[in-house]
Scaffold this active site. Structure first.
Site, PDB file in Angstrom:
ATOM      1  N   GLU A  10       0.843  -1.204   0.000  1.00 54.80           N
ATOM      2  CA  GLU A  10       0.000   0.000   0.000  1.00 54.80           C
ATOM      3  C   GLU A  10       0.870   1.243   0.000  1.00 54.80           C
ATOM      4  O   GLU A  10       1.930   1.284   0.636  1.00 54.80           O
ATOM      5  CB  GLU A  10      -0.918  -0.004   1.223  1.00 54.80           C
ATOM      6  CG  GLU A  10      -1.951   1.117   1.233  1.00 54.80           C
ATOM      7  CD  GLU A  10      -3.024   0.895   2.292  1.00 54.80           C
ATOM      8  OE1 GLU A  10      -3.686  -0.153   2.256  1.00 54.80           O
ATOM      9  OE2 GLU A  10      -3.174   1.765   3.175  1.00 54.80           O
TER      10      GLU A  10
ATOM     11  N   ASP B 258       0.233   5.321   0.696  1.00 59.20           N
ATOM     12  CA  ASP B 258      -0.789   6.216   1.249  1.00 59.20           C
ATOM     13  C   ASP B 258      -0.422   7.686   1.153  1.00 59.20           C
ATOM     14  O   ASP B 258       0.716   8.076   1.461  1.00 59.20           O
ATOM     15  CB  ASP B 258      -0.997   5.935   2.746  1.00 59.20           C
ATOM     16  CG  ASP B 258      -1.599   4.568   3.019  1.00 59.20           C
ATOM     17  OD1 ASP B 258      -2.224   4.009   2.112  1.00 59.20           O
ATOM     18  OD2 ASP B 258      -1.440   4.083   4.158  1.00 59.20           O
TER      19      ASP B 258
ATOM     20  N   GLU C  70      -2.526  10.702   3.066  1.00 60.51           N
ATOM     21  CA  GLU C  70      -3.676  10.964   3.930  1.00 60.51           C
ATOM     22  C   GLU C  70      -3.597  12.381   4.485  1.00 60.51           C
ATOM     23  O   GLU C  70      -2.540  12.814   4.950  1.00 60.51           O
ATOM     24  CB  GLU C  70      -3.713   9.963   5.085  1.00 60.51           C
ATOM     25  CG  GLU C  70      -3.905   8.525   4.645  1.00 60.51           C
ATOM     26  CD  GLU C  70      -3.809   7.537   5.787  1.00 60.51           C
ATOM     27  OE1 GLU C  70      -4.674   6.644   5.888  1.00 60.51           O
ATOM     28  OE2 GLU C  70      -2.842   7.655   6.589  1.00 60.51           O
TER      29      GLU C  70
ATOM     30  N   GLU D  79       5.546   6.008   8.568  1.00 60.10           N
ATOM     31  CA  GLU D  79       4.873   7.292   8.409  1.00 60.10           C
ATOM     32  C   GLU D  79       5.863   8.454   8.316  1.00 60.10           C
ATOM     33  O   GLU D  79       6.867   8.500   9.030  1.00 60.10           O
ATOM     34  CB  GLU D  79       3.926   7.557   9.577  1.00 60.10           C
ATOM     35  CG  GLU D  79       2.841   6.521   9.772  1.00 60.10           C
ATOM     36  CD  GLU D  79       3.238   5.426  10.748  1.00 60.10           C
ATOM     37  OE1 GLU D  79       4.444   5.297  11.060  1.00 60.10           O
ATOM     38  OE2 GLU D  79       2.343   4.695  11.201  1.00 60.10           O
TER      39      GLU D  79
ATOM     40  N   GLY E 262      -3.217  12.748  18.248  1.00 62.58           N
ATOM     41  CA  GLY E 262      -3.154  11.386  18.758  1.00 62.58           C
ATOM     42  C   GLY E 262      -4.490  10.833  19.214  1.00 62.58           C
ATOM     43  O   GLY E 262      -4.546   9.912  20.039  1.00 62.58           O
TER      44      GLY E 262
END
Length: 296
Positions: free
Chosen positions: A113, A115, A117, A142, A210
């Site tokens: 995948e 991403d 976002e 990330e 968070g």
């Protein structure tokens, strides 16, 4: 400058200059009249049908999120390499907990995948863009940055280049992340057939502060708009290595690495606007993941 401004005038001018520098190559890369391709040519609605609105004869689509459902669509085809892009305007005002996503995925337990976002935020605070790379079901790669513009005000172009050499994430033709193919060094690299997926969904458990900042449903329904539904990609047909052929422009040597102007723009954006990189997170990784030494 008030709190609604995302960068200084100097910062904006420097980014604008770099966009102009890479624009010639970007036009060569894209080579597509996005206005000639409608939504139904390449995509299909997959969920939240009541929250999907087609506009301008299918040249624009609006996704909505309310208490009952989010919404999304995906490509009709699976791809094994290509250059994928879309124009997005994300929800305005208080969008805490809202995730607007554009990504490629193979949709399985051991999925690959890629991403992009958008992580919503309280009104007046910047929306962060998070990228991630999954290989064989493993993500945790990330990176996050704050954009040099307000993505709620107008459409901007977001793109992913995926070829046998590298994966590059772009914002308005500026590369913001590079993930190199280092399988020769024992690292994993996305290689499974993937679909393009776009969605608007409830991510309040983690997306903003968070998970501390929840969705303010007083602003619902939340709406994101999308344009430009063409993709330059190699369809997965089961023929091994066919989509790695240099017969496809995105697989030629010119796209095996960033051009000089792209590299300068990439360095500038990462130095000024990146605010999280998993490779530097010693709280999560006492020793940086192995691929980091090739992708910094």
């Amino acid at each position: 400058m008030n709190k609604m401004d995302y960068i200084s005038i100097f910062g904006f001018v420097s980014v604008l200059y770099l966009i102009i520098r890479v624009d010639a190559r970007a036009h060569e890369v894209q080579g597509i009249d996005q206005n000639k391709v409608g939504f139904d040519d390449n995509y299909v609605v997959t969920w939240g049908q009541n929250n999907v609105l087609k506009l301008n004869q299918g040249k624009e689509v609006q996704l909505s999120l309310d208490r009952s459902s989010g919404s999304g669509f995906e490509s009709k085809n699976h791809y094994e390499s290509g250059f994928f892009q879309i124009r997005i305007k994300v929800p305005p005002k208080d969008s805490s907990g809202i995730v607007t996503a554009f990504y490629l995925t193979s949709k399985e337990n051991t999925h690959d995948e890629l991403d992009i976002e958008f992580l919503g935020n309280k009104e007046g605070k910047p929306i962060r863009v998070q990228t991630n790379v999954f290989t064989n079901g493993k993500g945790d790669r990330e990176q996050k940055l704050v954009l040099w513009f307000d993505p709620t005000k107008d459409f901007h172009t977001y793109a992913i280049l995926w070829n046998p050499y590298q994966i590059v994430f772009y914002v308005d033709n500026i590369p913001i992340r590079v993930f190199k193919n280092t399988t020769s060094e024992g690292m994993n690299y996305p290689a499974k057939p993937m679909q393009v997926v776009v969605s608007l969904w409830n991510g309040e458990d983690w997306a903003t502060d968070g998970g501390k900042s929840k969705i303010n449903w007083a602003f619902a329904p939340f709406k994101a708009n999308f344009q430009g539904f063409n993709n330059s990609g190699c369809f997965a047909n089961g023929e091994k290595n066919a989509c790695g052929s240099s017969a496809y422009w995105w697989n030629t040597g010119s796209y095996s690495k960033l051009s000089d102007s792209e590299q300068k723009a990439y360095t500038n954006v990462r130095q000024k606007y990146m605010n999280y990189d998993y490779c530097s997170d010693k709280g999560r990784f006492r020793v940086p993941p192995s691929e980091c030494k090739w992708n910094n």
